[in-house]
Design a protein around this motif. Structure first.
Motif, PDB file in Angstrom:
ATOM      1  N   GLN A 172       0.965  -1.215   0.146  1.00  0.00           N
ATOM      2  CA  GLN A 172      -0.046  -0.115  -0.116  1.00  0.00           C
ATOM      3  C   GLN A 172       0.730   1.089   0.220  1.00  0.00           C
ATOM      4  N   GLY A 173       0.431   2.250  -0.841  1.00  0.00           N
ATOM      5  CA  GLY A 173       1.130   3.508  -0.642  1.00  0.00           C
ATOM      6  C   GLY A 173       0.861   4.542   0.582  1.00  0.00           C
ATOM      7  N   THR A 174       0.685   3.989   1.676  1.00  0.00           N
ATOM      8  CA  THR A 174       0.289   4.822   2.715  1.00  0.00           C
ATOM      9  C   THR A 174       1.626   5.741   3.011  1.00  0.00           C
ATOM     10  N   ILE A 175       1.217   7.234   3.001  1.00  0.00           N
ATOM     11  CA  ILE A 175       2.378   8.013   3.376  1.00  0.00           C
ATOM     12  C   ILE A 175       2.211   8.452   4.808  1.00  0.00           C
ATOM     13  N   TYR A 176       3.256   9.169   5.555  1.00  0.00           N
ATOM     14  CA  TYR A 176       3.419   9.572   6.858  1.00  0.00           C
ATOM     15  C   TYR A 176       2.152  10.423   7.174  1.00  0.00           C
ATOM     16  N   PRO A 177       1.675  11.415   6.672  1.00  0.00           N
ATOM     17  CA  PRO A 177       0.464  12.159   7.013  1.00  0.00           C
ATOM     18  C   PRO A 177      -0.767  11.344   6.944  1.00  0.00           C
ATOM     19  N   ASP A 178      -0.827  10.539   6.251  1.00  0.00           N
ATOM     20  CA  ASP A 178      -2.029   9.385   6.138  1.00  0.00           C
ATOM     21  C   ASP A 178      -2.071   8.603   7.510  1.00  0.00           C
ATOM     22  N   ARG A 179      -0.976   8.034   8.034  1.00  0.00           N
ATOM     23  CA  ARG A 179      -0.939   7.507   9.305  1.00  0.00           C
ATOM     24  C   ARG A 179      -1.210   8.454  10.260  1.00  0.00           C
TER      25      ARG A 179
ATOM     26  N   GLU B 163       4.247  -1.293   3.476  1.00  0.00           N
ATOM     27  CA  GLU B 163       3.796  -0.007   3.117  1.00  0.00           C
ATOM     28  C   GLU B 163       5.164   0.655   3.187  1.00  0.00           C
ATOM     29  N   PRO B 164       6.031   0.497   1.674  1.00  0.00           N
ATOM     30  CA  PRO B 164       7.335   1.133   1.589  1.00  0.00           C
ATOM     31  C   PRO B 164       7.473   2.498   1.845  1.00  0.00           C
ATOM     32  N   VAL B 165       6.373   3.335   1.630  1.00  0.00           N
ATOM     33  CA  VAL B 165       6.564   4.968   1.907  1.00  0.00           C
ATOM     34  C   VAL B 165       6.048   5.287   3.196  1.00  0.00           C
ATOM     35  N   ARG B 166       5.800   4.512   4.033  1.00  0.00           N
ATOM     36  CA  ARG B 166       5.064   5.020   5.315  1.00  0.00           C
ATOM     37  C   ARG B 166       5.579   6.066   6.229  1.00  0.00           C
ATOM     38  N   ASP B 167       7.028   6.304   6.121  1.00  0.00           N
ATOM     39  CA  ASP B 167       7.700   7.190   6.796  1.00  0.00           C
ATOM     40  C   ASP B 167       8.027   8.414   5.965  1.00  0.00           C
ATOM     41  N   LEU B 168       7.268   8.761   4.704  1.00  0.00           N
ATOM     42  CA  LEU B 168       7.800   9.878   4.037  1.00  0.00           C
ATOM     43  C   LEU B 168       6.553  10.906   3.874  1.00  0.00           C
TER      44      LEU B 168
END
Ligand code: XMP
Length: 304
Positions: free
Chosen positions: A123-130, A157-162
């Protein structure tokens, strides 16, 4: 800011370690899922099953662009245009329209996941989504959210911290085309929320053309958060020596930091007139063009 080169190397390594089997990702056309797809392909090659659901609610040429960008992979494009239009037929309530698109998307996603028999979901979840989801501000609303009826062995979620601008940097480093790396936000329910009332094929066709003109004229020069066209209702006009009952197109161009609030942009009058004239003259079905001067609040950015 992350170093994109180092990030890619590390992310690919991590995906390799996390995924032991087949994985699937749903491309949305946006930068987050596109970056994740490229990263995952580098990591697991043909064990990745990227899918793209063509809802018919995307912008002009967007589907073609996705097919071309991911042509090196085993991309499965699911042509669901008729299904979406059929389900939306006769529906005018904005929330119901959103629900229908979301539900339909999840159903197709679940069916495909079962058919492909995958173990992992990317999934392409990014930091602000979390942050938003965890803080309960609003649920993360990618089309349809997460499917609930499938048990994946793992969600990656490869970009979860970006942050978004970091994802864009990584996208550039990965060589994704500008149409994707610099893409303006686009709502999950697509053009369905930029058409007031029932969604029909005719309305979609007019809106796609009008929107392409607006984006072409405003996206690069004005650098808006979002610039787009919406289809309102019908009104009287004159074309040639005929009175016509044509569509009223609204142009919206807003500046914003995060989409939570927004300011209608001040566009040079000559430029606005040119765009309005282009939309009304190049499209036979359009009789009138208006510019939306409303900030958010009180208006939302999208129309429904
Ligand atoms: P509104 O219209 O609520 O939009 O002012 C704020 C920002 O969110 C985008 N948006 C969506 N994004 N799924 C999404 O992924 C959706 O259902 C959705 N609805 C609105 C909108 O384009 C704007 O950037």
């Amino acid at each position: 800011m992350v170093n994109p080169e180092e990030f890619i190397e590390k992310a690919v390594e991590e995906i390799k370690n996390q995924i032991d089997g087949k994985a699937m990702i749903a491309l949305s056309g946006g930068v987050d899922s596109s970056v994740c797809t490229k990263l995952a392909y580098k990591a697991i090659g043909d064990k990745l099953n990227p899918i793209f659901v063509d809802t018919g609610l995307m912008r002009k040429n967007e589907v073609q662009q996705i097919k071309e960008t991911f042509s090196d992979m085993n991309l499965e494009v699911i042509d669901a245009r008729d299904q979406f239009i059929d389900e939306l037929s006769g529906v005018t309530d904005p929330e119901e329209k959103r629900m229908i698109v979301g539900r339909k998307f999840i159903r197709i996603f679940e069916e495909t996941a079962k058919e492909l028999d995958v173990d992992y979901l990317i999934q392409g979840t990014i930091y602000p989504d979390r942050i938003e989801s965890e803080g309960g501000i609003k649920s993360h609303h990618n089309v349809g959210g997460l499917p609930e009826n499938i048990d994946f062995e793992g969600i990656v979620e490869p970009v979860r911290d970006l942050y978004k601008d970091e994802v864009r940097e990584v996208a550039r480093e990965l060589g994704l085309p500008e149409e994707i790396s610099e893409r303006m936000p686009f709502p999950g329910p697509g053009l369905a929320v930029r058409i007031i009332g029932e969604v029909t094929r005719d309305k979609l066709n007019v809106l796609k053309e009008a929107n392409a003109i607006v984006e072409e004229e405003l996206e690069e020069e004005e650098d808006p958060w979002q610039a787009f066209a919406a289809l309102l209702t019908k009104g009287t006009g004159v074309k040639g020596d005929q009175r016509v009952h044509g569509w009223i197109v609204s142009i919206r161009s807003v500046a914003s930091r995060d989409g939570m609030t927004a300011k209608a942009m001040e566009i040079d009058w000559d430029k606005l007139k040119r765009i309005g004239n282009r939309v009304a003259s190049e499209l036979d079905e359009v009789s009138r063009v208006v510019y939306d001067i409303t900030d958010k609040p009180p208006a939302t950015i999208e129309y429904e």
